[in-house]
Enzyme design. Structure first.
Site, PDB file in Angstrom:
ATOM      1  CD  GLU A 147       4.182   0.439   6.725  1.00 32.35           C
ATOM      2  OE1 GLU A 147       5.041   0.708   7.600  1.00 32.35           O
ATOM      3  OE2 GLU A 147       3.820   1.271   5.853  1.00 32.35           O
ATOM      4  CG  ASP A 168      -0.261   0.019   2.537  1.00 31.12           C
ATOM      5  OD1 ASP A 168       0.779  -0.655   2.667  1.00 31.12           O
ATOM      6  OD2 ASP A 168      -0.755   0.695   3.461  1.00 31.12           O
TER       7      ASP A 168
END
Length: 358
Positions: free
Chosen positions: A130, A72
Site C-alpha cells: 500500500e 506493509d
C-alpha cells in the site's frame, strides 16, 4: 518465528505484528504468520494472492461488509522492535507500523478469529504494497484476479483516524507543468531564453490560488493545489532550456477525475501540462442504514478524509466506504510513531458492537 496468538489482546497482537518487519516489498514473513493463524479457523474461507490474505465468513446473511488493512510499512528507522511508553500518564505502543496501520490490522485479526457468528457476513482483507505506487498494491492485483471478493454493502479501511470515522476521501492529481527556453552560455545569456525564469508565472498562479472547501453529503472537504517539486538546469554556466514544476491537486469527491483534470489545465492555461498521476476520491456513503448503524455503534461525529486512501477503490465499485482505525494520522511514517493502547481497545469495542448487533 513464533506463531501469532489471536487469543491475545489486540494491543499484544499489535506488538507482535509490529515486531515482524514488513517494509513494502518484504511483507512475506508477516503474510505467512497471518495465514498460519487464520487458515485453521473453520468459520473462515481463506484465499491468498501473493502476500494478500483474504478471509470470509459465508453464513448466508443478507448483507456483507468488507474490512481491510494493509500490512506493509514505510522503511524502519531504528523504531523496531516496539516498546511501551507512557506520555502524560497514558500508555502507548511505540514503533514503526503502530499507527500506519498495524494496530488496525491487529484489531481486525482478533475480531476475525473471535466472531464466529457475526450479524453480517464479513470479508477480511490484509494486503501488501500500500505504501508504494498503486500499480503494485495487493488490492490492484486482487481486483484483477478476484473482483468478486470485493462485493459488499459497506466497507471499512482501518487507516489511522484516532478512533474517529472519516468518510470517503479526497481525490489526488499530480501534474507536471513545463516551460521551455533556449540554451546558451550564461556569460551571453541574451542569446538564450531561460526556462526557469519562464516558470515564474506558474508559481505566481499557485501563490494566488485560493482553494475551496466543498460540502459533500454533509462533510466539508478542503481542497488544495500546491507545488511539490521543481526541477531545471543543465550546468552552472548554462542557461536552462527546460523547467518542470510538479503540482499536486487534492480535490473533493464531488469532482470527477475529468473535472479535476479540466480544472488544473484551466489554472495553467497557456502552459504545457502533463497529467502524471490521477486517482478519484470517494463519497462518504454514510446515509445507508448499515452505515448509520455503524456510526451509532462506534460513536462520534464523522469527519472528512483529506488524504487519498483505498476507500476510493471500493467507492469505484459501488461499495460505500469509510476510514476507521486507531492512531493519530499525523504520526503516520513519523520516527516517533506511537498509538494509545486505549484507542486500540476502543476501536475493537466499536467494531465488535457493530458486527454482533442483531
Amino acid at each position: 518465528m513464533r506463531a501469532l496468538d489471536l487469543t491475545a489482546s489486540s494491543p499484544d497482537i499489535t506488538r507482535a505484528i509490529c515486531d515482524i518487519p514488513s517494509v513494502s516489498d518484504h511483507e512475506g514473513a508477516l503474510a505467512d504468520a497471518i495465514e498460519r493463524a487464520i487458515a485453521p479457523l473453520p468459520h473462515l474461507e481463506v484465499h491468498r494472492d501473493g502476500d494478500t490474505i483474504v478471509a470470509r465468513t459465508d453464513a448466508g446473511h443478507a448483507q456483507r461488509v468488507v474490512i481491510a488493512g494493509h500490512i506493509d510499512t514505510v522503511p524502519i528507522n531504528g523504531n523496531v522492535p516496539t516498546r511501551d511508553v507512557t506520555i502524560d500518564g497514558e500508555p502507548y505502543i511505540w514503533g514503526r507500523g503502530t499507527v500506519d496501520m498495524k494496530a488496525g490490522v491487529a484489531v481486525q485479526l482478533k475480531l476475525a478469529a473471535e466472531l464466529v457468528d457475526p450479524a453480517v457476513d464479513i470479508t477480511w482483507m490484509w494486503y501488501d504494497h500500500e505504501e508504494v505506487a498503486a500499480e503494485h498494491s495487493g488490492l490492484t492485483r486482487l481486483a484483477a484476479s478476484r473482483p468478486d471478493l470485493f462485493a459488499g454493502d459497506f466497507a471499512i479501511l482501518g487507516e489511522p483516524t484516532a478512533g474517529l470515522v472519516e468518510g470517503g476521501c479526497n481525490g489526488t492529481l499530480r501534474a507536471i507543468v513545463r516551460t521551455h527556453g533556449v540554451r546558451a552560455h550564461s556569460a551571453r545569456s541574451w542569446i538564450g531564453e531561460n526556462a526557469i525564469h519562464a516558470a515564474a508565472p506558474v508559481l505566481a498562479r499557485l501563490a494566488e490560488y485560493r482553494p475551496r472547501t466543498i460540502s459533500v453529503e454533509g462533510l466539508e472537504y478542503r481542497e488544495g493545489l500546491n507545488a511539490v517539486a521543481i526541477s531545471g538546469g543543465v550546468a552552472g554556466n548554462v542557461i536552462p532550456d527546460l523547467c518542470e514544476v510538479q503540482v499536486n491537486f487534492r480535490f473533493a469527491p464531488s469532482r470527477s477525475e475529468e473535472e479535476a483534470v479540466a480544472h488544473v489545465r484551466g489554472v495553467f492555461e497557456g502552459f504545457e501540462v502533463e497529467i502524471a498521476d490521477l486517482a478519484g476520491g470517494a463519497r462518504p456513503g454514510l446515509d445507508a442504514p448499515l452505515a448509520q448503524r455503524f456510526l451509532q455503534a462506534v460513536g462520534g461525529a464523522p469527519r472528512p478524509k483529506y488524504g487519498w486512501t483505498d476507500v476510493a477503490r471500493f467507492s469505484r465499485l459501488g461499495v460505500p466506504a469509510v476510514n476507521y482505525g486507531p492512531g493519530d494520522p499525523l504520526l503516520a511514517h513519523h520516527d516517533e510513531e506511537r498509538v494509545p493502547v486505549a484507542q486500540i481497545e476502543e476501536v475493537e469495542r466499536g467494531l465488535r458492537a457493530w458486527l454482533t448487533a442483531r
